[in-house]
Motif scaffolding. Structure first.
Motif, short mmCIF file in Angstrom:
data_model
loop_
_atom_site.label_atom_id
_atom_site.label_comp_id
_atom_site.label_asym_id
_atom_site.label_seq_id
_atom_site.Cartn_x
_atom_site.Cartn_y
_atom_site.Cartn_z
N ARG A 45 0.84 -1.21 0.00
CA ARG A 45 0.00 0.00 0.00
C ARG A 45 0.88 1.26 0.00
NH1 ARG A 45 -5.43 -0.76 1.48
NH2 ARG A 45 -5.51 1.43 2.02
N TRP A 46 1.93 1.25 0.81
CA TRP A 46 2.79 2.42 0.95
C TRP A 46 3.51 2.74 -0.36
CZ3 TRP A 46 8.31 3.14 1.70
CH2 TRP A 46 8.66 4.40 2.20
N VAL A 47 4.09 1.72 -1.00
CA VAL A 47 4.82 1.97 -2.24
C VAL A 47 3.87 2.41 -3.36
CG1 VAL A 47 4.81 -0.38 -3.22
CG2 VAL A 47 6.74 1.14 -3.67
N LEU A 48 2.60 2.02 -3.28
CA LEU A 48 1.62 2.45 -4.27
C LEU A 48 1.09 3.86 -4.01
CD1 LEU A 48 -0.45 -0.82 -4.84
CD2 LEU A 48 1.44 0.10 -6.20
N GLY A 49 1.57 4.47 -2.91
CA GLY A 49 1.23 5.88 -2.68
C GLY A 49 0.35 6.16 -1.49
N GLU A 50 0.06 5.19 -0.67
CA GLU A 50 -0.79 5.42 0.50
C GLU A 50 -0.15 6.46 1.41
OE1 GLU A 50 -3.68 5.82 2.49
OE2 GLU A 50 -4.03 3.84 1.61
N ARG A 51 -0.95 7.44 1.84
CA ARG A 51 -0.46 8.47 2.75
C ARG A 51 -1.23 8.50 4.06
NH1 ARG A 51 -0.53 13.74 -0.61
NH2 ARG A 51 -2.44 12.80 -1.30
N ASP A 52 -2.33 7.78 4.14
CA ASP A 52 -3.15 7.74 5.34
C ASP A 52 -2.47 6.86 6.38
OD1 ASP A 52 -5.25 7.94 7.16
OD2 ASP A 52 -6.35 6.29 6.23
N VAL A 99 9.60 -0.91 -12.10
CA VAL A 99 9.98 -0.93 -10.69
C VAL A 99 9.56 0.41 -10.09
CG1 VAL A 99 11.83 -1.18 -9.00
CG2 VAL A 99 11.94 -2.42 -11.18
N VAL A 100 8.62 0.35 -9.15
CA VAL A 100 8.18 1.55 -8.43
C VAL A 100 8.81 1.49 -7.05
CG1 VAL A 100 6.21 2.82 -7.51
CG2 VAL A 100 6.00 1.61 -9.70
N THR A 101 9.49 2.57 -6.66
CA THR A 101 10.18 2.62 -5.37
C THR A 101 9.74 3.86 -4.61
OG1 THR A 101 12.13 1.52 -6.31
CG2 THR A 101 12.45 2.72 -4.24
N ARG A 102 9.56 3.65 -3.32
CA ARG A 102 9.30 4.78 -2.42
C ARG A 102 10.27 4.65 -1.26
NH1 ARG A 102 3.43 6.34 0.30
NH2 ARG A 102 4.11 8.22 1.38
N LYS A 103 10.92 5.76 -0.93
CA LYS A 103 11.83 5.73 0.21
C LYS A 103 11.72 7.02 0.99
CE LYS A 103 15.84 6.51 -2.78
NZ LYS A 103 17.17 6.02 -3.11
N VAL A 104 12.01 6.90 2.27
CA VAL A 104 11.95 8.07 3.14
C VAL A 104 13.04 7.94 4.20
CG1 VAL A 104 10.22 7.10 4.72
CG2 VAL A 104 10.43 9.57 4.48
N ASN A 105 13.70 9.06 4.47
CA ASN A 105 14.67 9.15 5.56
C ASN A 105 13.99 9.83 6.74
OD1 ASN A 105 17.09 8.14 4.26
ND2 ASN A 105 16.95 9.98 2.99
N ARG A 106 14.52 9.64 7.92
CA ARG A 106 13.95 10.28 9.10
C ARG A 106 14.00 11.81 9.00
NH1 ARG A 106 12.49 6.97 13.10
NH2 ARG A 106 13.39 4.88 13.08
N LEU A 127 0.17 6.76 -13.17
CA LEU A 127 0.62 5.60 -13.95
C LEU A 127 -0.14 4.35 -13.54
CD1 LEU A 127 2.61 4.31 -16.01
CD2 LEU A 127 4.11 3.90 -14.05
N LEU A 128 -0.21 4.11 -12.24
CA LEU A 128 -0.89 2.91 -11.76
C LEU A 128 -2.39 2.96 -11.98
CD1 LEU A 128 1.18 2.41 -8.50
CD2 LEU A 128 1.38 1.13 -10.64
N ALA A 129 -2.98 4.14 -11.94
CA ALA A 129 -4.41 4.27 -12.18
C ALA A 129 -4.77 3.85 -13.61
CB ALA A 129 -4.87 5.71 -11.93
N LYS A 130 -3.85 4.06 -14.54
CA LYS A 130 -4.10 3.67 -15.93
C LYS A 130 -4.20 2.15 -16.08
CE LYS A 130 -2.21 7.85 -17.81
NZ LYS A 130 -1.08 8.58 -18.29
N ALA A 131 -3.59 1.43 -15.14
CA ALA A 131 -3.69 -0.04 -15.15
C ALA A 131 -4.70 -0.53 -14.13
CB ALA A 131 -2.32 -0.65 -14.86
N LYS A 132 -5.48 0.43 -13.58
CA LYS A 132 -6.51 0.10 -12.60
C LYS A 132 -5.93 -0.50 -11.33
CE LYS A 132 -10.06 -0.39 -16.11
NZ LYS A 132 -9.33 0.15 -17.20
N VAL A 133 -4.76 0.00 -10.94
CA VAL A 133 -4.12 -0.40 -9.68
C VAL A 133 -4.10 0.83 -8.80
CG1 VAL A 133 -1.98 -1.17 -8.59
CG2 VAL A 133 -2.66 -2.11 -10.79
N GLY A 134 -4.47 0.66 -7.54
CA GLY A 134 -4.49 1.80 -6.63
C GLY A 134 -4.15 1.38 -5.23
#
Length: 169
Positions: A45-52, A99-106, A127-134
């Motif tokens: 979920r996080w790598v796909l963009g979840e912010r909640d 390859v979709v990557t999400r990273k965060v430093n403190r 990009l992911l919405a175009k493939a119906k992935v969310g």
């Protein structure tokens, strides 16, 4: 399009670099309580963009990063990469593998990458919405989400349905 692999480093309980490979015939991940199954779903979920943060089962954003144990110091980075097979061309890019990557430093903002190129969160979501992935709706149903779908307001339910149908983009 299918999920090929997931690489997790420093995300929640994953202090060591962990790679999950998903052969074409994998349909579920099972394991005993406390084995990290929910954290795997949270990583996706996080790598796909979840912010909640509530959806990710944390109270503060820094809780995404491995917090340490009595035997291991805390980490300064959380990184998740998801590898998608695009050989069928469901995503409108000229790559057979994405390859979709999400990273965060403190001490910094999150970084988003698609095939090692820096992008914005908006670019990943579009990009992911175009493939119906969310990251919400009916694409990924995690602990407690089935109940949330049933209790959702008509507006929230509509948003979930639109995302699953690819209308969000």
């Amino acid at each position: 399009m299918r999920l090929k692999s997931l690489e997790i480093l420093g995300f929640k309980s994953f202090a060591n670099k962990t790679i999950f490979s998903f052969p074409a015939n994998v349909t579920a991940i099972v394991g005993p309580n406390g084995s990290g199954k929910s954290n795997v779903v949270d990583a996706i979920r996080w790598v796909l963009g979840e912010r909640d943060l509530k959806s990710l089962r944390v109270g503060r954003s820094d809780e995404i990063i491995f917090g340490g144990t009595p035997n291991r110091s805390r980490m300064s980075l959380a990184q998740v990469s998801i590898v998608l097979d695009n050989s069928e061309g469901k995503l409108p890019v000229d790559f057979k593998e994405i390859v979709v990557t999400r990273k965060v430093n403190r001490d910094s903002e999150a970084e988003y990458l698609i095939n090692q190129s820096n992008v914005r969160l908006k670019d990943v979501v579009e990009l992911l919405a175009k493939a119906k992935v969310g990251n919400q709706g009916l694409t990924i149903i995690n602990q407690g989400s089935a109940d949330a779908i049933l209790k959702a307001s008509p507006r929230e339910r509509r948003s979930m349905i639109e995302e699953s149908l690819g209308l969000r983009e």
